[in-house]
Design an enzyme around this catalytic site. Structure first.
Site, mmCIF file in Angstrom:
data_model
loop_
_atom_site.group_PDB
_atom_site.id
_atom_site.type_symbol
_atom_site.label_atom_id
_atom_site.label_comp_id
_atom_site.label_asym_id
_atom_site.label_seq_id
_atom_site.Cartn_x
_atom_site.Cartn_y
_atom_site.Cartn_z
ATOM 1 N N TYR A 57 50.509 11.436 52.159
ATOM 2 C CA TYR A 57 49.849 11.570 50.961
ATOM 3 C C TYR A 57 48.584 12.092 50.949
ATOM 4 O O TYR A 57 47.771 13.108 50.445
ATOM 5 C CB TYR A 57 50.107 10.181 50.035
ATOM 6 C CG TYR A 57 49.646 10.322 48.720
ATOM 7 C CD1 TYR A 57 50.330 10.646 47.596
ATOM 8 C CD2 TYR A 57 48.055 10.118 48.365
ATOM 9 C CE1 TYR A 57 49.913 10.943 46.273
ATOM 10 C CE2 TYR A 57 47.681 10.294 47.088
ATOM 11 C CZ TYR A 57 48.496 10.609 46.003
ATOM 12 O OH TYR A 57 48.133 10.866 44.792
ATOM 13 N N PHE B 225 42.887 38.905 34.452
ATOM 14 C CA PHE B 225 44.347 38.625 34.520
ATOM 15 C C PHE B 225 44.781 37.816 33.287
ATOM 16 O O PHE B 225 43.870 36.860 32.767
ATOM 17 C CB PHE B 225 45.055 38.175 35.715
ATOM 18 C CG PHE B 225 46.461 38.190 35.609
ATOM 19 C CD1 PHE B 225 47.307 39.008 35.501
ATOM 20 C CD2 PHE B 225 47.077 36.806 35.525
ATOM 21 C CE1 PHE B 225 48.718 39.065 35.529
ATOM 22 C CE2 PHE B 225 48.634 36.573 35.511
ATOM 23 C CZ PHE B 225 49.236 37.766 35.459
ATOM 24 N N ASP B 226 46.050 37.736 32.676
ATOM 25 C CA ASP B 226 46.077 36.981 31.276
ATOM 26 C C ASP B 226 46.161 35.529 31.548
ATOM 27 O O ASP B 226 45.591 35.012 30.621
ATOM 28 C CB ASP B 226 47.355 37.426 30.654
ATOM 29 C CG ASP B 226 48.797 37.361 31.677
ATOM 30 O OD1 ASP B 226 48.546 36.951 32.783
ATOM 31 O OD2 ASP B 226 49.751 37.837 31.217
ATOM 32 N N ASP C 134 38.770 36.552 41.996
ATOM 33 C CA ASP C 134 40.016 36.236 41.751
ATOM 34 C C ASP C 134 41.079 37.161 42.833
ATOM 35 O O ASP C 134 41.081 38.151 42.774
ATOM 36 C CB ASP C 134 40.541 36.896 40.390
ATOM 37 C CG ASP C 134 41.979 36.518 40.077
ATOM 38 O OD1 ASP C 134 42.580 36.149 40.982
ATOM 39 O OD2 ASP C 134 42.380 36.459 38.624
ATOM 40 N N ALA D 167 43.889 36.981 44.426
ATOM 41 C CA ALA D 167 45.196 37.096 44.660
ATOM 42 C C ALA D 167 45.737 38.051 45.695
ATOM 43 O O ALA D 167 46.781 37.764 46.540
ATOM 44 C CB ALA D 167 45.922 37.212 43.385
ATOM 45 N N LYS E 161 50.647 35.541 46.120
ATOM 46 C CA LYS E 161 50.809 36.933 46.323
ATOM 47 C C LYS E 161 50.359 37.303 47.961
ATOM 48 O O LYS E 161 51.232 36.978 48.557
ATOM 49 C CB LYS E 161 49.768 37.516 45.537
ATOM 50 C CG LYS E 161 50.091 37.823 43.888
ATOM 51 C CD LYS E 161 50.060 36.442 43.140
ATOM 52 C CE LYS E 161 50.150 36.888 41.581
ATOM 53 N NZ LYS E 161 50.177 35.280 41.005
ATOM 54 N N HIS F 176 53.987 37.141 25.389
ATOM 55 C CA HIS F 176 55.033 38.042 25.772
ATOM 56 C C HIS F 176 55.957 37.221 26.568
ATOM 57 O O HIS F 176 57.208 37.555 26.804
ATOM 58 C CB HIS F 176 54.254 39.032 26.870
ATOM 59 C CG HIS F 176 53.527 38.298 27.968
ATOM 60 N ND1 HIS F 176 52.177 37.855 27.532
ATOM 61 C CD2 HIS F 176 53.550 38.223 29.211
ATOM 62 C CE1 HIS F 176 51.522 37.448 28.532
ATOM 63 N NE2 HIS F 176 52.604 37.608 29.690
HETATM 64 N N1 F0G Z 1 45.148 36.192 38.942
HETATM 65 C C1 F0G Z 1 45.833 37.367 39.156
HETATM 66 C C2 F0G Z 1 45.186 38.613 39.543
HETATM 67 C C3 F0G Z 1 47.233 37.383 39.117
HETATM 68 O O1 F0G Z 1 47.919 38.441 39.102
HETATM 69 C C4 F0G Z 1 47.830 36.085 38.732
HETATM 70 C C5 F0G Z 1 49.366 35.925 38.525
HETATM 71 C C6 F0G Z 1 47.123 35.101 38.708
HETATM 72 C C7 F0G Z 1 45.524 35.084 38.716
HETATM 73 C C8 F0G Z 1 47.659 33.575 38.246
HETATM 74 O O2 F0G Z 1 48.355 33.043 39.277
HETATM 75 O O3 F0G Z 1 50.712 32.810 38.795
HETATM 76 O O4 F0G Z 1 49.792 31.764 40.729
HETATM 77 O O5 F0G Z 1 49.240 30.929 38.503
HETATM 78 N N2 F0G Z 1 49.902 37.185 38.463
HETATM 79 C C9 F0G Z 1 51.451 37.091 38.437
HETATM 80 C C10 F0G Z 1 51.860 38.603 38.134
HETATM 81 C C11 F0G Z 1 52.092 36.108 37.359
HETATM 82 O O6 F0G Z 1 53.158 38.740 37.747
HETATM 83 O O7 F0G Z 1 50.890 39.350 38.323
HETATM 84 P P1 F0G Z 1 49.591 32.264 39.331
#
Ligand code: F0G
Length: 460
Positions: free
Chosen positions: A75, A127-128, A217, A219, A260, A452
């Site tokens: 843990y 990102f969204d 960010d 990813a 990613k 969406h």
């Molecule tokens: N930032 C970026 C640039 C992303 O593309 C994503 C996720 C996230 C943050 C959020 O990360 O999904 O681990 O919580 N992108 C996915 C996509 C969902 O399909 O582009 P997460």
């Protein structure tokens, strides 16, 4: 490696396989209707080629599967955490490493104590989920991409860059309202385009000048590093690891969705140098994610991420990765399908507004194309347009479309072979010939945030 052949081969062989989801046209029509023309609601085993996302869909290596068995599930203070921490410290140079279950958890934790009503968080593009996590605090997520980002059909390098002049103007006027600046590397919302080292350095310098922290960010940081190698002269002979390290040295911290470029199916982290912020983040983390040495992950996940982060910076892998996405992009372009050029690192973006010019934005042309691809051949993709970013006023019913109507073909890492990609190109060739028969869609039902994912639609 002295590779002088023109064929780019997958730099791996396959040890474990999964069947694809074959279905008939009639079955797919039924699935589409039942899903309310929303591909997020289609069962994955009814999908033949799944280009919905490159997130959490990677195939792990034998080394990663082996690492899972090394996972220490204690843990607190698990050995796997220290392995994870040391790999991330080595790549980023940041002293504080906080695991989380996925990228948006890192966003929620960081923004919950950094942002408040009236604040502005500028980025090249959010990102969204990043936007949503900023906006729930009452702050504004403001996109400042370069003007070139909108020239979809011009193959200009580094369209993921931030508009430095616009950032300077904003910092000059509103510095007190800006808790941090974000660079999304690569820029997922606008074509998966990379940010140049030159731009990273310029943004970093401005942020230092105004004493505003800069976060990545991150990813898709490894893909971004490889684009820097390809596109900026001083970096052609540098290793992706060294480029990544230099990128991270320009920022104060990062948010990472490990789903990613860490080549795993779940996970993420927050990393930074600010110990006060890290302390706050850990306090919040304990409430929702878990103890700070596991952060919502199993010890085995931490091991797989650590191993994946080492593999993703391998140059042979990155070369194959970027070239295979480019092969898909230029393959469908040859069939007369307009794409965002150059193709992105993780995905090809079709300009559905230009391709289906007979469907207006309120008919969701990119979503209509996504549905056509599924119906014709079981290919699943994602809309990045008015369904994702359009604004609907529930009172007046007024609709403001997004600035773009893109369809994203995101390529999972190490999953599909060239014949799968050739198949996708063939389907586009077919669709391009009958595109005028594709009809628009209308919304039947949609929640107010991240609509969406859950929206129900029907053909017009
Ligand atoms: N930032 C970026 C640039 C992303 O593309 C994503 C996720 C996230 C943050 C959020 O990360 O999904 O681990 O919580 N992108 C996915 C996509 C969902 O399909 O582009 P997460």
């Amino acid at each position: 490696m002295d590779w002088h052949w023109k064929t780019i081969i997958e730099p791996f062989k396959i040890k474990s396989i999964e069947p694809l989801g074959f279905a008939t046209h009639k079955e797919r029509k039924k699935h589409l209707e039942e899903a309310g023309y929303n591909l997020f609601k289609i069962p994955a085993d009814k999908v033949l080629i799944d280009l919905l996302t490159d997130s959490g869909t990677a195939a792990m290596s034998a080394e990663q599967w082996g690492a899972l068995m090394r996972g220490d599930e204690s843990y607190a203070g698990a050995r796997s955490f220290y392995t994870f921490e040391s790999v991330i410290k080595n790549i980023t140079g940041y002293s504080e490493v906080i695991p989380v279950h996925q990228g948006r958890a890192a966003e929620r934790i960081l923004f919950s104590f950094l942002c408040k009503k009236g604040d502005i968080v500028p980025a090249n593009s959010h990102f969204d989920t990043t936007r949503a996590n900023i906006e729930v605090t009452g702050a504004e997520a403001r996109d400042l991409p370069v003007a070139d980002a909108w020239k979809f059909h011009e193959p200009i390098a580094f369209k993921g860059n931030m508009d430095v002049a616009a950032l300077e103007k904003l910092l000059h006027k509103e510095k007190e309202k800006i808790p941090l600046v974000i660079l999304t590397i690569t820029n997922n919302s606008l074509g998966g385009q990379p940010v140049s080292m030159e731009n990273i350095k310029a943004v970093s310098q401005l942020c230092k000048q105004y004493s505003v922290p800069l976060f990545f960010d991150a990813a898709r940081f490894a893909e971004n590093a490889y684009f820097i190698k390809l596109g900026e002269k001083e970096y052609t002979s540098k290793m992706p690891f060294d480029i990544a390290r230099e990128m991270f040295s320009c920022a104060d911290g990062c948010l990472m969705s490990a789903k990613k470029d860490a080549l795993v199916n779940i996970g993420g982290f927050l990393a930074m140098n600010n110990t006060t912020w890290a302390k706050k983040a850990r306090e919040i983390e304990i409430i929702g994610e878990g103890f700070p040495t596991y952060g919502g992950l199993a010890g085995r996940d931490l091991e797989a991420i650590a191993q994946g982060l080492k593999e993703v910076l391998d140059e042979e892998y990155l070369k194959y990765r970027i070239q295979s996405v480019s092969y898909l992009g230029y393959g469908i372009k040859k069939c007369g399908v307009p794409i965002v050029e150059p193709p992105g690192g993780h995905a090809v973006y079709v300009d559905a507004k230009a391709f289906l010019s007979h469907i207006p934005p309120e008919g969701f042309p990119a979503q209509a194309l996504a549905c056509a691809l599924y119906l014709e051949a079981g290919i699943r993709t994602t809309e990045v347009g008015s369904l994702m970013f359009g604004k609907r006023d529930p009172k007046s019913g007024n609709f403001t479309p997004a600035k773009m109507e893109l369809l994203r073909l995101a390529v999972p890492r190490r999953v599909y072979t060239q014949s799968h990609i050739d198949f996708v190109i063939e389907v586009f060739e077919h669709i391009a010939k009958s595109k005028n028969s594709i009809r628009g869609l209308k919304i039947i039902e949609a929640p107010p945030v991240l609509s969406h994912f859950m929206a129900k639609l029907a053909p017009v």
